[in-house]
Write a protein that holds these residues in place. Structure first.
Motif, PDB file in Angstrom:
ATOM      1  N   HIS A   7       0.901  -1.088   0.065  1.00 25.21           N
ATOM      2  CA  HIS A   7       0.131   0.024  -0.073  1.00 25.21           C
ATOM      3  C   HIS A   7       0.879   1.228  -0.107  1.00 25.21           C
ATOM      4  O   HIS A   7       1.791   1.297   0.802  1.00 25.21           O
ATOM      5  CB  HIS A   7      -0.963  -0.047   1.279  1.00 25.21           C
ATOM      6  CG  HIS A   7      -2.014   0.828   1.143  1.00 25.21           C
ATOM      7  ND1 HIS A   7      -3.110   0.814   0.476  1.00 25.21           N
ATOM      8  CD2 HIS A   7      -1.980   2.222   1.722  1.00 25.21           C
ATOM      9  CE1 HIS A   7      -3.908   1.870   0.845  1.00 25.21           C
ATOM     10  NE2 HIS A   7      -3.142   2.774   1.451  1.00 25.21           N
ATOM     11  N   TRP A  10       3.883   6.746   2.117  1.00 24.19           N
ATOM     12  CA  TRP A  10       4.678   7.886   2.088  1.00 24.19           C
ATOM     13  C   TRP A  10       5.090   8.296   0.660  1.00 24.19           C
ATOM     14  O   TRP A  10       5.904   7.399  -0.099  1.00 24.19           O
ATOM     15  CB  TRP A  10       5.796   7.889   3.084  1.00 24.19           C
ATOM     16  CG  TRP A  10       5.241   7.957   4.528  1.00 24.19           C
ATOM     17  CD1 TRP A  10       4.645   8.814   5.173  1.00 24.19           C
ATOM     18  CD2 TRP A  10       5.209   6.570   5.454  1.00 24.19           C
ATOM     19  NE1 TRP A  10       4.228   8.278   6.247  1.00 24.19           N
ATOM     20  CE2 TRP A  10       4.909   6.946   6.410  1.00 24.19           C
ATOM     21  CE3 TRP A  10       5.985   5.251   5.293  1.00 24.19           C
ATOM     22  CZ2 TRP A  10       4.698   6.145   7.611  1.00 24.19           C
ATOM     23  CZ3 TRP A  10       5.874   4.699   6.387  1.00 24.19           C
ATOM     24  CH2 TRP A  10       5.134   5.049   7.638  1.00 24.19           C
ATOM     25  N   ASP A  11       4.641   9.390   0.051  1.00 22.43           N
ATOM     26  CA  ASP A  11       4.861   9.685  -1.203  1.00 22.43           C
ATOM     27  C   ASP A  11       6.319  10.285  -1.398  1.00 22.43           C
ATOM     28  O   ASP A  11       7.129  10.534  -0.313  1.00 22.43           O
ATOM     29  CB  ASP A  11       3.873  10.858  -1.680  1.00 22.43           C
ATOM     30  CG  ASP A  11       4.047  12.125  -0.895  1.00 22.43           C
ATOM     31  OD1 ASP A  11       5.042  12.425  -0.180  1.00 22.43           O
ATOM     32  OD2 ASP A  11       2.765  12.768  -1.071  1.00 22.43           O
ATOM     33  N   THR A  59      -0.952  20.366   1.958  1.00 24.11           N
ATOM     34  CA  THR A  59      -1.521  20.411   0.602  1.00 24.11           C
ATOM     35  C   THR A  59      -1.072  19.012   0.186  1.00 24.11           C
ATOM     36  O   THR A  59      -1.209  18.725  -1.172  1.00 24.11           O
ATOM     37  CB  THR A  59      -0.773  21.372  -0.206  1.00 24.11           C
ATOM     38  OG1 THR A  59       0.696  21.261  -0.148  1.00 24.11           O
ATOM     39  CG2 THR A  59      -1.445  22.926   0.203  1.00 24.11           C
ATOM     40  N   SER A  61      -0.370  14.742  -0.138  1.00 22.36           N
ATOM     41  CA  SER A  61      -1.085  13.471  -0.444  1.00 22.36           C
ATOM     42  C   SER A  61      -1.759  12.938   0.843  1.00 22.36           C
ATOM     43  O   SER A  61      -1.382  13.587   2.105  1.00 22.36           O
ATOM     44  CB  SER A  61      -0.141  12.346  -0.910  1.00 22.36           C
ATOM     45  OG  SER A  61       0.652  11.992  -0.114  1.00 22.36           O
ATOM     46  N   ARG A  62      -2.481  12.068   1.137  1.00 22.71           N
ATOM     47  CA  ARG A  62      -3.209  11.817   2.114  1.00 22.71           C
ATOM     48  C   ARG A  62      -2.471  11.417   3.510  1.00 22.71           C
ATOM     49  O   ARG A  62      -2.840  12.201   4.415  1.00 22.71           O
ATOM     50  CB  ARG A  62      -4.001  10.348   1.929  1.00 22.71           C
ATOM     51  CG  ARG A  62      -4.886   9.672   3.099  1.00 22.71           C
ATOM     52  CD  ARG A  62      -5.617   8.400   2.802  1.00 22.71           C
ATOM     53  NE  ARG A  62      -6.064   7.918   3.768  1.00 22.71           N
ATOM     54  CZ  ARG A  62      -6.766   6.831   3.543  1.00 22.71           C
ATOM     55  NH1 ARG A  62      -6.942   5.823   2.830  1.00 22.71           N
ATOM     56  NH2 ARG A  62      -7.490   6.512   4.658  1.00 22.71           N
ATOM     57  N   TYR A  63      -1.740  10.651   3.221  1.00 20.82           N
ATOM     58  CA  TYR A  63      -0.864  10.155   4.606  1.00 20.82           C
ATOM     59  C   TYR A  63       0.285  11.284   4.941  1.00 20.82           C
ATOM     60  O   TYR A  63       0.816  11.330   5.887  1.00 20.82           O
ATOM     61  CB  TYR A  63      -0.101   8.888   4.261  1.00 20.82           C
ATOM     62  CG  TYR A  63      -0.892   7.812   4.478  1.00 20.82           C
ATOM     63  CD1 TYR A  63      -1.576   7.233   5.606  1.00 20.82           C
ATOM     64  CD2 TYR A  63      -1.340   7.179   3.188  1.00 20.82           C
ATOM     65  CE1 TYR A  63      -2.392   6.253   5.591  1.00 20.82           C
ATOM     66  CE2 TYR A  63      -2.172   6.142   3.088  1.00 20.82           C
ATOM     67  CZ  TYR A  63      -2.722   5.622   4.426  1.00 20.82           C
ATOM     68  OH  TYR A  63      -3.665   4.661   4.493  1.00 20.82           O
ATOM     69  N   ARG A  65      -0.597  14.610   5.233  1.00 20.00           N
ATOM     70  CA  ARG A  65      -1.267  15.420   5.916  1.00 20.00           C
ATOM     71  C   ARG A  65      -1.512  15.395   7.199  1.00 20.00           C
ATOM     72  O   ARG A  65      -1.811  14.379   7.641  1.00 20.00           O
ATOM     73  CB  ARG A  65      -2.847  15.480   5.249  1.00 20.00           C
ATOM     74  CG  ARG A  65      -2.790  16.105   3.735  1.00 20.00           C
ATOM     75  CD  ARG A  65      -4.164  16.143   3.285  1.00 20.00           C
ATOM     76  NE  ARG A  65      -4.295  16.431   1.760  1.00 20.00           N
ATOM     77  CZ  ARG A  65      -4.660  17.650   1.469  1.00 20.00           C
ATOM     78  NH1 ARG A  65      -5.391  18.435   2.290  1.00 20.00           N
ATOM     79  NH2 ARG A  65      -4.725  17.735   0.171  1.00 20.00           N
ATOM     80  N   THR A  67      -3.923  16.599   9.245  1.00 17.95           N
ATOM     81  CA  THR A  67      -5.053  16.116   9.518  1.00 17.95           C
ATOM     82  C   THR A  67      -5.487  14.556   9.705  1.00 17.95           C
ATOM     83  O   THR A  67      -6.110  14.044  10.317  1.00 17.95           O
ATOM     84  CB  THR A  67      -6.481  16.649   8.494  1.00 17.95           C
ATOM     85  OG1 THR A  67      -5.896  16.357   7.270  1.00 17.95           O
ATOM     86  CG2 THR A  67      -6.451  18.129   8.785  1.00 17.95           C
ATOM     87  N   GLN A  68      -4.803  14.032   8.636  1.00 18.47           N
ATOM     88  CA  GLN A  68      -4.706  12.437   8.756  1.00 18.47           C
ATOM     89  C   GLN A  68      -3.989  11.860   9.874  1.00 18.47           C
ATOM     90  O   GLN A  68      -4.478  10.711  10.496  1.00 18.47           O
ATOM     91  CB  GLN A  68      -4.124  11.997   7.334  1.00 18.47           C
ATOM     92  CG  GLN A  68      -4.280  10.388   7.109  1.00 18.47           C
ATOM     93  CD  GLN A  68      -3.402   9.403   7.850  1.00 18.47           C
ATOM     94  OE1 GLN A  68      -2.236   9.753   8.056  1.00 18.47           O
ATOM     95  NE2 GLN A  68      -3.751   8.468   8.428  1.00 18.47           N
ATOM     96  N   GLY A  93      -0.129   4.548   8.090  1.00 19.27           N
ATOM     97  CA  GLY A  93       0.487   5.824   8.215  1.00 19.27           C
ATOM     98  C   GLY A  93       1.029   5.840   9.604  1.00 19.27           C
ATOM     99  O   GLY A  93       1.561   4.898  10.148  1.00 19.27           O
ATOM    100  N   THR A 181      -7.181   4.855   8.486  1.00 14.93           N
ATOM    101  CA  THR A 181      -7.805   6.046   8.487  1.00 14.93           C
ATOM    102  C   THR A 181      -6.824   7.348   8.113  1.00 14.93           C
ATOM    103  O   THR A 181      -5.560   6.918   8.574  1.00 14.93           O
ATOM    104  CB  THR A 181      -8.661   6.088   9.701  1.00 14.93           C
ATOM    105  OG1 THR A 181      -7.896   6.182  10.660  1.00 14.93           O
ATOM    106  CG2 THR A 181      -9.675   5.371   9.956  1.00 14.93           C
TER     107      THR A 181
END
Length: 181
Positions: A7, A10-11, A59, A61-63, A65, A67-68, A93, A181
């Motif tokens: 999965h 981390w970008d 700004t 990617s998902r992981y 942020r 807020t994640q 994450g 999540t």
């Protein structure tokens, strides 16, 4: 292990910033006994990485942020208790403690950049309290790094996964047992 079970977590920007921060902080620490241009440039580079990471935390990617991965304090305390009991959930994450460690390290490096810069200004040049704050923050950062590395090693052992490899590849095995999540 099949790559389809991997999965993306981390970008590339996160991984580059992580390792750039490792390199610049290490170089700034190594040069800290000889205050001069090299120490200043490494410190400014580390501060720049923090600035970029802060922007990417809103700004990216998902992981990436905030807020994640920033959990409320009560949830983080419950997670700490589960770690101590050996029942901590696995996260794809950052886990709640890891999320707050990101904030602590970024804050420390940011404060080091600000106090280091202020110490070079005409306004605050030579003030002992500022030098003491800068040095003390450096030692605090060293303690946080040690705690971070210990946490990574412990979590890798506890969940039987190589988190360092994940920070290199950007991918973690999705075994179906992680909080995504």
């Amino acid at each position: 292990m099949s790559t389809k079970n991997k999965h993306a977590v981390w970008d590339l920007p996160i991984r580059l910033m992580h390792w750039a921060l490792v390199a610049t902080v290490a170089a700034a620490w190594i040069t800290s006994s000889r205050i001069g241009a090299a120490h200043e440039y490494f410190g400014y580079a580390a501060a720049a990485v923090v600035g970029i990471r802060l922007a990417w935390g809103y700004t990216g990617s998902r992981y990436a942020r905030f807020t994640q991965f920033l959990s409320p304090v009560p949830q983080t305390i419950l997670y700490l208790r589960s770690v101590l009991n050996g029942t901590a959930s696995r996260y794809l994450g950052h886990n709640p403690l890891g999320g707050w460690m990101v904030v602590a390290i970024l804050s420390c490096v940011g404060l080091l950049g600000i106090t280091g810069w202020l110490a070079t200004t005409e306004w605050l040049w030579g003030y002992a309290w500022l030098v003491a704050l800068h040095a003390g923050t450096g030692w605090l950062l060293l303690a946080l790094i040690a705690l971070h590395v210990a946490g990574v090693l412990f979590t890798s052992w506890q969940h039987r996964e190589n988190l360092v490899a994940a920070m290199v590849s950007g991918k973690k095995l999705d075994r179906g047992d992680a909080d995504i999540t």
